[in-house]
Each structure stands twice: as C-alpha cells, then as structure tokens.
Design a protein around this motif. Structure first.
Motif, PDB file in Angstrom:
ATOM      1  N   PRO A 138       0.778  -1.197  -0.039  1.00 20.80           N
ATOM      2  CA  PRO A 138       0.275  -0.380  -0.349  1.00 20.80           C
ATOM      3  C   PRO A 138       0.907   1.321  -0.010  1.00 20.80           C
ATOM      4  CG  PRO A 138      -0.413  -1.049   2.059  1.00 20.80           C
ATOM      5  CD  PRO A 138       0.560  -1.964   1.345  1.00 20.80           C
ATOM      6  N   LEU A 139       0.053   2.159  -0.835  1.00 26.79           N
ATOM      7  CA  LEU A 139       0.825   3.765  -0.193  1.00 26.79           C
ATOM      8  C   LEU A 139       1.683   4.314   0.976  1.00 26.79           C
ATOM      9  CD1 LEU A 139      -1.086   5.953  -2.515  1.00 26.79           C
ATOM     10  CD2 LEU A 139       0.676   4.334  -3.184  1.00 26.79           C
ATOM     11  N   HIS A 140       3.034   4.700   1.324  1.00 26.14           N
ATOM     12  CA  HIS A 140       3.029   5.120   2.433  1.00 26.14           C
ATOM     13  C   HIS A 140       2.866   7.044   2.013  1.00 26.14           C
ATOM     14  CE1 HIS A 140       7.295   5.604   0.721  1.00 26.14           C
ATOM     15  NE2 HIS A 140       6.958   4.241   0.586  1.00 26.14           N
ATOM     16  N   ALA A 263      -3.584 -14.809 -14.484  1.00 24.56           N
ATOM     17  CA  ALA A 263      -4.489 -14.894 -13.963  1.00 24.56           C
ATOM     18  C   ALA A 263      -4.369 -14.578 -12.728  1.00 24.56           C
ATOM     19  CB  ALA A 263      -4.777 -16.221 -14.122  1.00 24.56           C
ATOM     20  N   LEU A 264      -3.211 -14.909 -11.883  1.00 24.63           N
ATOM     21  CA  LEU A 264      -3.354 -14.897 -10.466  1.00 24.63           C
ATOM     22  C   LEU A 264      -2.187 -13.435 -10.219  1.00 24.63           C
ATOM     23  CD1 LEU A 264      -2.820 -14.943  -7.569  1.00 24.63           C
ATOM     24  CD2 LEU A 264      -0.149 -16.237  -8.094  1.00 24.63           C
ATOM     25  N   TRP A 265      -1.472 -12.625 -11.333  1.00 21.47           N
ATOM     26  CA  TRP A 265      -1.388 -11.370 -11.339  1.00 21.47           C
ATOM     27  C   TRP A 265      -2.020 -10.904 -11.245  1.00 21.47           C
ATOM     28  CZ3 TRP A 265      -0.649  -8.470 -15.860  1.00 21.47           C
ATOM     29  CH2 TRP A 265       0.260  -7.291 -16.450  1.00 21.47           C
ATOM     30  N   LYS A 266      -3.180 -10.911 -12.641  1.00 20.95           N
ATOM     31  CA  LYS A 266      -4.506 -10.442 -12.596  1.00 20.95           C
ATOM     32  C   LYS A 266      -5.433  -9.601 -11.459  1.00 20.95           C
ATOM     33  CE  LYS A 266      -4.377 -10.532 -17.992  1.00 20.95           C
ATOM     34  NZ  LYS A 266      -5.307 -10.784 -19.282  1.00 20.95           N
ATOM     35  N   GLN A 267      -5.769 -11.605 -10.783  1.00 21.31           N
ATOM     36  CA  GLN A 267      -6.469 -10.689  -9.957  1.00 21.31           C
ATOM     37  C   GLN A 267      -5.929 -10.104  -8.372  1.00 21.31           C
ATOM     38  OE1 GLN A 267      -9.506 -12.477  -8.232  1.00 21.31           O
ATOM     39  NE2 GLN A 267      -8.853 -10.666  -7.435  1.00 21.31           N
ATOM     40  N   MET A 268      -4.680 -10.471  -8.461  1.00 17.36           N
ATOM     41  CA  MET A 268      -3.522  -9.835  -7.166  1.00 17.36           C
ATOM     42  C   MET A 268      -3.751  -7.525  -7.409  1.00 17.36           C
ATOM     43  SD  MET A 268      -1.059 -12.080  -5.784  1.00 17.36           S
ATOM     44  CE  MET A 268      -0.959 -11.771  -3.895  1.00 17.36           C
ATOM     45  N   ASN A 269      -3.326  -7.619  -9.194  1.00 14.75           N
ATOM     46  CA  ASN A 269      -3.392  -5.776  -9.227  1.00 14.75           C
ATOM     47  C   ASN A 269      -4.657  -5.898  -9.008  1.00 14.75           C
ATOM     48  OD1 ASN A 269      -0.464  -6.094  -9.838  1.00 14.75           O
ATOM     49  ND2 ASN A 269      -0.527  -6.281 -11.901  1.00 14.75           N
ATOM     50  N   GLU A 270      -5.821  -6.379  -9.717  1.00 15.23           N
ATOM     51  CA  GLU A 270      -7.679  -5.755  -9.301  1.00 15.23           C
ATOM     52  C   GLU A 270      -7.496  -5.890  -8.144  1.00 15.23           C
ATOM     53  OE1 GLU A 270     -10.821  -8.549 -10.829  1.00 15.23           O
ATOM     54  OE2 GLU A 270      -9.676  -8.868 -12.645  1.00 15.23           O
ATOM     55  N   TRP A 271      -7.047  -5.977  -7.015  1.00 13.80           N
ATOM     56  CA  TRP A 271      -7.512  -6.103  -5.624  1.00 13.80           C
ATOM     57  C   TRP A 271      -6.190  -4.702  -5.246  1.00 13.80           C
ATOM     58  CZ3 TRP A 271      -6.959 -11.615  -3.942  1.00 13.80           C
ATOM     59  CH2 TRP A 271      -7.522 -12.578  -4.214  1.00 13.80           C
ATOM     60  N   VAL A 272      -5.332  -5.062  -5.608  1.00 16.84           N
ATOM     61  CA  VAL A 272      -4.780  -3.675  -4.936  1.00 16.84           C
ATOM     62  C   VAL A 272      -4.806  -1.928  -6.247  1.00 16.84           C
ATOM     63  CG1 VAL A 272      -1.914  -2.119  -5.718  1.00 16.84           C
ATOM     64  CG2 VAL A 272      -2.555  -5.129  -5.245  1.00 16.84           C
ATOM     65  N   TYR A 273      -5.431  -2.539  -7.204  1.00 18.49           N
ATOM     66  CA  TYR A 273      -5.653  -1.031  -8.443  1.00 18.49           C
ATOM     67  C   TYR A 273      -7.416  -0.149  -7.529  1.00 18.49           C
ATOM     68  CZ  TYR A 273      -2.805  -2.294 -11.782  1.00 18.49           C
ATOM     69  OH  TYR A 273      -1.482  -2.508 -12.127  1.00 18.49           O
ATOM     70  N   ALA A 274      -7.883  -1.104  -7.121  1.00 17.77           N
ATOM     71  CA  ALA A 274      -9.233  -0.954  -5.809  1.00 17.77           C
ATOM     72  C   ALA A 274      -8.995   0.082  -4.427  1.00 17.77           C
ATOM     73  CB  ALA A 274     -10.063  -2.831  -5.430  1.00 17.77           C
ATOM     74  N   GLY A 275      -7.288  -1.124  -4.129  1.00 13.27           N
ATOM     75  CA  GLY A 275      -7.421   0.018  -2.897  1.00 13.27           C
ATOM     76  C   GLY A 275      -7.044   1.357  -3.144  1.00 13.27           C
ATOM     77  N   PHE A 276      -5.554   1.363  -4.032  1.00 13.11           N
ATOM     78  CA  PHE A 276      -5.603   2.747  -4.220  1.00 13.11           C
ATOM     79  C   PHE A 276      -6.601   3.579  -5.118  1.00 13.11           C
ATOM     80  CE2 PHE A 276      -1.419   0.868  -6.149  1.00 13.11           C
ATOM     81  CZ  PHE A 276      -0.938   0.411  -4.736  1.00 13.11           C
ATOM     82  N   ASP A 277      -7.381   2.425  -5.647  1.00 10.34           N
ATOM     83  CA  ASP A 277      -8.263   3.736  -6.068  1.00 10.34           C
ATOM     84  C   ASP A 277      -8.826   4.612  -5.058  1.00 10.34           C
ATOM     85  OD1 ASP A 277      -7.851   3.490  -8.864  1.00 10.34           O
ATOM     86  OD2 ASP A 277      -9.660   2.472  -8.990  1.00 10.34           O
TER      87      ASP A 277
END
Length: 611
Positions: A138-140, A263-277
């Motif tokens: 996450p962002l710091h 597929a795993l990479w995409k899934q995890m990135n999606e989660w991260v982007y939702a968090g960043f947004d």
RNA sequence: GCAUUCGUAGCUCAAUUGGAUAGAGCACCUGACUACGGAUCAGGAGGUUUGGGGUUCGAAUCCCUACGAGUGCACCA
C-alpha cells in the motif's frame, strides 16, 4: 513586459498592478530628473518597522548618477510625491526610499481586484507524472508527499494557463510482485479451503497484497537463517533460499505468459488497484492516464538502435551499448546489457518517447524523489543528444525524503507510516481538536457533516504540513505537529476562511451589499497590508508555476490568513459605524475569503464554510 | 574515494532570489470590551545564519576551504 507608460491621472499602468505603476513612475522620475534610463527597477516590500509599502533601493544608482544614496532617494521621493497621484508620502533611510501609497490608489486596487479576474493566457500543455506506486504494497507517507506535490503542481500549472495531463506509471511487474504472489499461493488458503480475498479478510486490496509481501519476507528470512545455521554464508544463503528461487521462477513464467501465473497476477493487481483508487479518491487526486510497466518495460530498444545509428551510443566488444556523458560532467552509462536486454534507463527512454507521442505535450514533469537526481540528469542528457525537440521541456521535480522522529522510514524494519492509517489518524485528531475548541460550530453539524468536516480539516493539516516545506528539502515528519490546528497550519487557514464566511453570512442577513465601485475611505495600516498581499496573489501564483513550488502558495496562504486575523482584531467590520468604511471592510473580507479558497485550492486543500 | 543536495532560535520551517536591526510557528512566560467565531489577537524571552577566508557600498544567499548530515556512484528498478 509592460510598455513604458507616462505616469499621471489620465494614463498609467493597470490599476491592479501596483508594482508596475510605481516602477513606471520611478523610471520616469529618473529620466526626468537625471536624464538617465534605468531598465530594471526592482521594488521590495517595505520592512514593517518603517513607514511605507514599497521600498526602492538607491544604492545601485550611485555610480551612474554620481550622487549619494540619500540624495537620490530624497530627490526621487520628492518628485514622485509632487508629480504622481500614486505616491502620497515617502521617507528615506540611507539608500532606501520608502513609498506610501495614496488612499485613492488603494480604493482603485480593491475595486479592480474584486471585479477583474483576468484568465491566464494559454501557455501550452504539460504532463505531470507522479505517485508511481508499486503493486506489492500500500501507499505510505513518502507517496503522500509525492502525491500532494504532484496534485498541487498540476493545479498551479492549470492556474497559469497550462493544460495538464496527470499521469501515473504503475510498477506492476517484477520480482517484488512475484514475492507477494508466491506468498499468496503458499499461505493464502483458508482453513475452509477457500482462498483469502479482500472481502473475506476485511482488508483493502492493497493492504492484503502488502500482507503477503510481508509474509514472504518473513518466510524468506527464516530460510536464510536456517541456511546460515547449516553453515552457508549469508550472501550465498540469500541467493539460494528456495523461496527466492521460486519467486524468480515465477517471474520467468510470467514473462513467458504462463496462463496460471498471469491469471493470479491479474487478480492480485485488480485488488491492489481497487485499494489505490480508494486512497486516491480520499486524498483528492486522480489520473488522466495510467501507464503500466508491464506494457512498457520492453520499450526503448528501438531508441537504442536509433542512438547507435546516430553515433550517440556506442557498442562495446561484449555487445553492451553505452553512452559517454563525460562532456556533461556525468559518466559513461550503460543503456543496453550485453545480452541485449533492457536496463531501467532503456525503459525510460522508450516511455518518454511514448508519453510525448501520446499527448504531444510541450513540457513533461516527473515528480520523483531525489535519490533519482542522477538518473534524470542522464535521461535528459540522452534526450538532448538524440535531438528530441521536447528535451528542453523536461523537468525532474525532485523532492527530499520524509524522515520520522525515530529516523528514516524503512519498510524492512516496519517503521513505514501507512497512508490510509495516517489519513484516519489526522481525521480523528481533527475531531478531538473540534471538541477542544471553545467556540467551534460543529454542534450545528449532523454526524455525516461532521465526518466530512473532520476529514477536510485532518487532510488540510496533513497536506499543508507536507507542502509548506520546500520540496527539495528533506523534511521531518512529526506526527504531533502534523495534526496541530494552531499556528502555521492548514486548519488555521481553514478557520480563517470560515471566519470570513461567517461575516459574509451575517452581512447578507443584514441586507448589506457591496457596490461595484467602492466609496473613498482612508485605509488603516492593517487594511493596507491586506490589500498589498491580495494584490500579490497573481504574481505569487506565477512564481509558484515558474518554480514548480507549492510551498510558495502555502506560505502565501498563511501570510494572508494571519494578516486577516490581525485586521480582524484591529478594526471592527460589522460593528463599524461609518457605512462607507463598513462597505470597504466587507469587500476586503469577501476578497480575502475568495483568495484563501483559491490558494488552498491550488494546494489541493478544501476549506469549510463553518468549523 | 568521486558526484550531488543540504546545514538558519531548544524544535519545525521562512527570508520577495545580493538589501535595512535575519522572520513565523511550536514549546515557555505575560496580557486581550464574556467576544462581528478565543481553532483568534497583542507582548516578552530566544541568533556569531556550522567554523574560517574571499567578492561587494551591502552576503544566510555568490566563490574557496574545513567540518557535519542525506542521496547517488549495479549489465537492480
């Protein structure tokens, strides 16, 4: 530049530009009295302990005019007082000519500032790249300084007539993401057999991925320790630990496009982007364009080819490609490995071309920490050598690291201040401060309105704290001071704004209106001080734009708020018996409020009607 | 070691780009018509601008030097 204009009641520089009026008048005085033409006349605000508004320094003229500094000051001052209607009084101290301005000029100035808001001339377009997160955590706090700077500079440039493209380059590939992915594969399955998700964990996506990154690091360290106890030396152990080998293997599978890995990479990135947004939304920033390194990391090889053809780069026997920048005081720099693969700068060469091709901007700004100063010197030098027309428009907005009272932030030692946690902390601190304020208005708020207010004030404190310091300087983040609402802080300025709004509301209730042309009055010193500051707003915004420096605006907003509070204590506004005086003070109050709001807006800080 | 950024009140920062007696806030003292919003205002105390040279009418600012701190000097990103 302002044309030379005769000074007098009929024709003088624009009434909004007090400095230009005075400069023109001084220029004419020198020409008339001494027959000399002085091109650059500089004025400075008069020090508080002397009477006057602007000071003209006469020392530089002594050689050309062959008179003493005092004599020159006296003569010019006298002439200005007699021959212009701008200067009402003057005094000379050594080589300093202090000029006071006539009340009529102040009235004109206030009228002009209220009624004329010239739009800035269009100056072209600029891309501002900032934030640049990694997708494994996450962002710091460091990201926050970066984000606030990027957002603020974007707004300042917009105010200076630029079209701004906010761009974010996401580092979404590489070994660090594989570490999180691997840890997830190993530890992500719950006792009931399902796999953990942000929902099931009750965590924002970026925090969930961060959790696995930490898990990887722990397990990895344990393996190293185990190897070391078995007699392997530490350096070797770090390279041989099964987990790091697995992560590297995973990176290779990713690069080969292995379906399961991707597929795993995409899934995890999606989660991260939702968090960043969610975080970006909360702190009030957005991006017009996001570049993903997974899509750009192979760029730049054709630039290397081009450089070789142009003779800008050269190839060594081992097939690696280099550029010699010793003429610029830099070193020899590798731009392509001997095995033909890219290094960091290769990618940046390609990405820079891509950015300019995509948006045809006149300028491009990189908001990146000062540990990359050298990298950008090299990058820009290469672009110049390659003859890129945009090279001169490139700028690295370099900023210093944020230190904690305990020392440096280190992710490995767990001393990193998380961005989301910090926003929550400052919001709660604003709530506490409101409880302590004896005369705050929060009782009038609903619970929802209070939440909005406290976030506004908390973020105001945090943003102001990070933006008031010169970006290039390393800064100390003191948590206690960052949530302070007294003194040189964002909430102090927000409070002052709320104060102006309160007065304007009361005035409206009383049916008081402000006419376009204001009545003539005599101005109190604190009113003159306020007007002077107000008249400088446009110039300060321009300077902040030229230097990409939000701190200028932060300092200005504070000065303005402080001066307003002095004015507020010195004179009565709504209780003023003289109707003309009251009108003028209301006009001033209104303008101060508007100007504070604009200035804080340039910092990305909102201001409340009540607090 | 080389390059680069920085060093200002006890602490955190300013200083209009070379101008006057270096200014604010925090912390510490003292005060302000029960308040046009006291989340405010006024006052006090606090400095050899890291040390030493130089340029200039004039230096925190420019140059040199010493000391101290950060960062960079990977076929990492």
């Amino acid at each position: 530049m302002h044309p030379k204009t005769p000074v007098g009641p009929l024709n003088r520089p624009h009434r909004m530009d007090l400095q230009a009026q005075l400069k023109a008048a001084i220029g004419q005085a020198i020409t008339t009295i001494y027959g000399e033409t002085v091109t650059d006349i500089t004025l400075q605000p008069t020090k508080k302990e002397f009477e006057g508004l602007y000071t003209f320094v006469t020392f530089p003229l002594t050689k050309a005019l062959r008179k003493s500094p005092v004599e020159i000051g006296q003569t010019i001052g006298q002439w200005l007082q007699e021959n212009t209607d701008v200067v009402s009084r003057f005094n000379v101290v050594q080589g300093f000519l202090n000029l006071s301005v006539a009340d009529s000029v102040w009235t004109d100035l206030l009228t002009a500032l209220r009624t004329e808001t010239p739009a800035p001339a269009h100056r072209g377009s600029v891309m501002v790249e900032f934030s640049s997160p990694n997708t494994n955590k996450p962002l710091h706090l460091g990201h926050l300084r970066n984000n606030f700077l990027g957002e603020s500079v974007s707004r300042i440039l917009e105010a200076n007539g630029f079209d701004v493209v906010r761009a974010c380059i996401v580092n979404d590939r590489g070994i660090h993401i594989c570490k999180s992915m691997l840890a997830y594969q190993k530890f992500g399955q719950l006792p009931d057999g399902t796999w953990e998700t942000p929902e099931s964990a009750g965590l924002k996506g970026d925090h969930l991925i961060g959790k696995y990154y930490v898990l990887f690091d722990k397990a990895y360290k344990a393996e190293i320790e185990q190897l070391v106890t078995e007699g392997v030396d530490k350096e070797k152990a770090e390279k041989q630990a099964p987990l790091i080998l697995e992560a590297q293997a995973m990176l290779r599978r990713w690069e080969q496009g292995d379906a399961e890995t991707v597929a795993l990479w995409k899934q995890m990135n999606e989660w991260v982007y939702a968090g960043f947004d969610a975080t970006y939304r909360k702190i009030g920033t957005h991006f017009d364009k996001t570049y993903y390194e997974s899509q750009t990391y192979l760029l730049g090889k054709e630039v290397v080819e081009e450089g070789l053809q142009k003779g800008v780069f050269y190839r060594k026997d081992d097939n690696s490609v280099w550029i010699d920048l010793t003429a610029e005081g830099l070193d020899q720099k590798l731009v392509l490995r001997s095995d033909g693969t890219s290094v960091y700068i290769t990618q940046d060469l390609g990405t820079t071309d891509l950015k300019f091709n995509d948006f045809k901007n006149d300028r491009s700004i990189w908001v990146v920490g000062n540990e990359q100063d050298y990298h950008f010197q090299v990058l820009f030098s290469i672009m110049r050598r390659l003859g890129r027309p945009y090279a001169e428009g490139c700028y690295h907005l370099s900023y210093g690291m944020v230190d904690l009272p305990s020392g440096k932030m280190k992710s490995r030692e767990g001393t990193v201040v998380d961005a989301d946690d910090l926003v929550s902390t400052v919001t709660e601190a604003a709530r506490t401060a409101a409880d302590e304020a004896t005369k705050g208005k929060v009782d009038e708020f609903t619970a929802d309105e209070q939440d909005i207010l406290f976030q506004m004030v908390g973020l105001g404190a945090l943003k102001y704290f990070l933006l008031k310091v010169d970006a290039q300087k390393r800064m100390l983040f003191n948590p206690a001071e960052s949530v302070d609402v007294h003194g040189h802080t964002g909430p102090f300025i927000q409070y002052t704004y709320a104060r102006t709004r309160s007065i304007m509301r009361k005035a409206a209730e009383q049916g008081l209106a402000i006419p376009a042309e204001l009545p003539a009055v005599s101005f109190h010193p604190s009113e003159q001080q306020l007007l002077f500051l107000l008249s400088q707003y446009t110039q300060r915004v321009a300077e902040a734009g030229d230097d990409y420096a939000p701190s200028y605006i932060a300092q200005y907003a504070y000065e303005l708020a402080k001066t307003f509070n002095q004015f507020y204590a010195d004179v009565s506004i709504l209780n003023e018996p003289d109707a003309r005086m009251l009108t003028v003070r209301l006009a001033l109050t209104d303008l101060v409020g508007q100007t504070i709001k604009k200035a804080m807006g340039l910092l990305g800080i909102e201001v409340p009607e009540k607090m």
